[in-house]
Design a protein around this motif. Structure first.
Motif, PDB file in Angstrom:
ATOM      1  N   VAL A 134       0.846  -1.198   0.000  1.00  0.00           N
ATOM      2  CA  VAL A 134       0.000   0.000   0.000  1.00  0.00           C
ATOM      3  C   VAL A 134       0.878   1.244   0.000  1.00  0.00           C
ATOM      4  N   ARG A 182      -0.625  -7.090  -7.647  1.00  0.00           N
ATOM      5  CA  ARG A 182      -1.434  -6.653  -6.514  1.00  0.00           C
ATOM      6  C   ARG A 182      -0.888  -5.313  -6.033  1.00  0.00           C
ATOM      7  N   GLN A 184      -2.140  -1.333  -3.807  1.00  0.00           N
ATOM      8  CA  GLN A 184      -3.174  -0.357  -3.489  1.00  0.00           C
ATOM      9  C   GLN A 184      -2.510   1.006  -3.336  1.00  0.00           C
ATOM     10  N   ASP A 227      -5.541  -1.418  -7.008  1.00  0.00           N
ATOM     11  CA  ASP A 227      -6.647  -0.503  -6.728  1.00  0.00           C
ATOM     12  C   ASP A 227      -6.127   0.893  -6.399  1.00  0.00           C
ATOM     13  N   THR A 229      -7.565   4.551  -4.657  1.00  0.00           N
ATOM     14  CA  THR A 229      -8.646   5.253  -3.962  1.00  0.00           C
ATOM     15  C   THR A 229      -8.219   6.677  -3.656  1.00  0.00           C
ATOM     16  N   MET A 291      -8.650  -0.408   3.177  1.00  0.00           N
ATOM     17  CA  MET A 291      -7.618  -1.442   3.061  1.00  0.00           C
ATOM     18  C   MET A 291      -8.183  -2.824   3.360  1.00  0.00           C
ATOM     19  N   PRO A 295      -9.857  -6.921  -2.548  1.00  0.00           N
ATOM     20  CA  PRO A 295      -9.361  -6.286  -3.770  1.00  0.00           C
ATOM     21  C   PRO A 295     -10.435  -6.284  -4.844  1.00  0.00           C
ATOM     22  N   ARG A 298     -12.935  -1.928  -3.713  1.00  0.00           N
ATOM     23  CA  ARG A 298     -12.668  -0.666  -3.024  1.00  0.00           C
ATOM     24  C   ARG A 298     -13.176   0.521  -3.831  1.00  0.00           C
TER      25      ARG A 298
END
Length: 341
Positions: A134, A182, A184, A227, A229, A291, A295, A298
């Motif tokens: 992240v 993967r 974020q 992802d 956000t 979080m 996945p 979000r």
């Protein structure tokens, strides 16, 4: 030191796209409604981030400092970055790390410095044992005052920190995130990234730019399982207000009456502004909640503030417009995935 978890979303959840995940999430929510455990308690229980690595910019104060501690207490390996080390804020955080046995590593990163960004991210990846899970792009500045009095020094500084800084950070972490399939990314913008308040200078323009860059990034990263956000805080009493006042006063000292003479009342109001009495922990809590979501489920945007959220209507019409415009185009699967259609 713990090692960041190695998790390939394409292998663990084959043939699942955002739509199917949303359907599963909806079914789970419906079931939870019949359970005795409240949904809020369930969300909090899911926030065990053991094995997850998190890199946060701007951790000397404010949202970044609070998020570093909050996520570490939930088990995450946190890389708390800040510029101009050594500094008292880093010493204070180090004392907390030792006293509370938190898995936080302080790394020097000035998001305006290309070499520091690359070096700092590489060190975090080394300590994590692989890709960062992240990235929280939190570092930001504000220089208030009418657009006319914003000289190029102030304008370049705020765009470099608020727009180019998150861009540098994303470019640094994305190669390994993509290889791991993967990841974020959270970009902290503002409700002023959707609506404008006169007298806030280039702050809204930079946050508008970060909003657009974040949304485009969200579409482009769908095939890579990453992802994005956008966190949209309202006004909070963090140190950005104090720092903004210092930068604004410096700007006013450089300016001359040729530009400032027409804005006497506005400048007086800006000198008296503050961040209100809201709780800055709202932002770390929102990040933790997102979080913990599966996945692909979000949200693209999360407004955060206990008071009015004028950006909500714009967020909604923007999503509908994107889907209506590009939903049936070759980009349609990416657009619909991000907006949960």
């Amino acid at each position: 030191m713990g090692v960041a978890r190695q998790f390939d979303r394409s292998q663990s959840m084959p043939n699942l796209d955002r739509r199917s995940l949303l359907a599963g999430a909806a079914a789970t929510t419906a079931f939870a409604a019949t359970a005795t455990v409240a949904q809020t308690d369930k969300l909090i229980a899911q926030q065990d981030f053991t094995g997850k690595s998190v890199l946060i910019t701007g951790c000397s104060s404010g949202f970044g400092r609070l998020a570093a501690e909050h996520l570490a207490r939930k088990g995450a390996k946190v890389f708390a970055t800040m510029r101009n080390l050594p500094r008292p804020e880093a010493d204070e955080l180090l004392d907390l790390i030792v006293s509370d046995n938190l898995d936080i590593h302080i790394i020097e990163i000035d998001v305006n410095d290309d070499e520091q960004v690359l070096r700092g991210v590489a060190e975090a990846e080394r300590l994590a044992g692989g890709a960062i899970d992240v990235l929280v792009n939190n570092a930001g500045i504000s220089v208030a005052g009418p657009i006319e009095i914003q000289d190029m020094e102030a304008t370049q500084a705020i765009f470099d920190t608020n727009v180019y800084g998150p861009h540098r950070m994303a470019r640094a972490v994305l190669p390994k995130m993509r290889a791991a399939k993967r990841g974020q990314i959270f970009n902290v913008t503002s409700q002023l990234g959707r609506v404008m308040l006169p007298g806030f200078g280039q702050y809204s323009p930079t946050k508008f730019a970060l909003e657009a860059m974040s949304e485009q990034l969200a579409y482009e990263l769908v095939p890579h399982g990453i992802d994005v956000t956008i966190i949209q805080p309202g006004g909070y009493p963090t140190k950005i207000w104090e720092n903004s006042q210092k930068l604004t006063l410096g700007l006013l000292e450089r300016a001359d009456d040729h530009h400032t003479g027409g804005y006497t009342d506005m400048i007086a109001q800006l000198r008296a502004r503050d961040g209100g009495e809201t709780d800055p922990m709202d932002v770390p809590r929102a990040i933790a909640e997102i979080m913990a979501m599966p996945p692909g489920t979000r949200p693209l945007r999360r407004p955060v503030h206990p008071g009015p959220k004028p950006q909500v209507a714009i967020n909604e019409v923007s999503a509908k417009t994107q889907v209506a415009w590009l939903g049936q185009s070759p980009y349609g699967p990416w657009i619909k995935s991000v907006h949960g259609v």
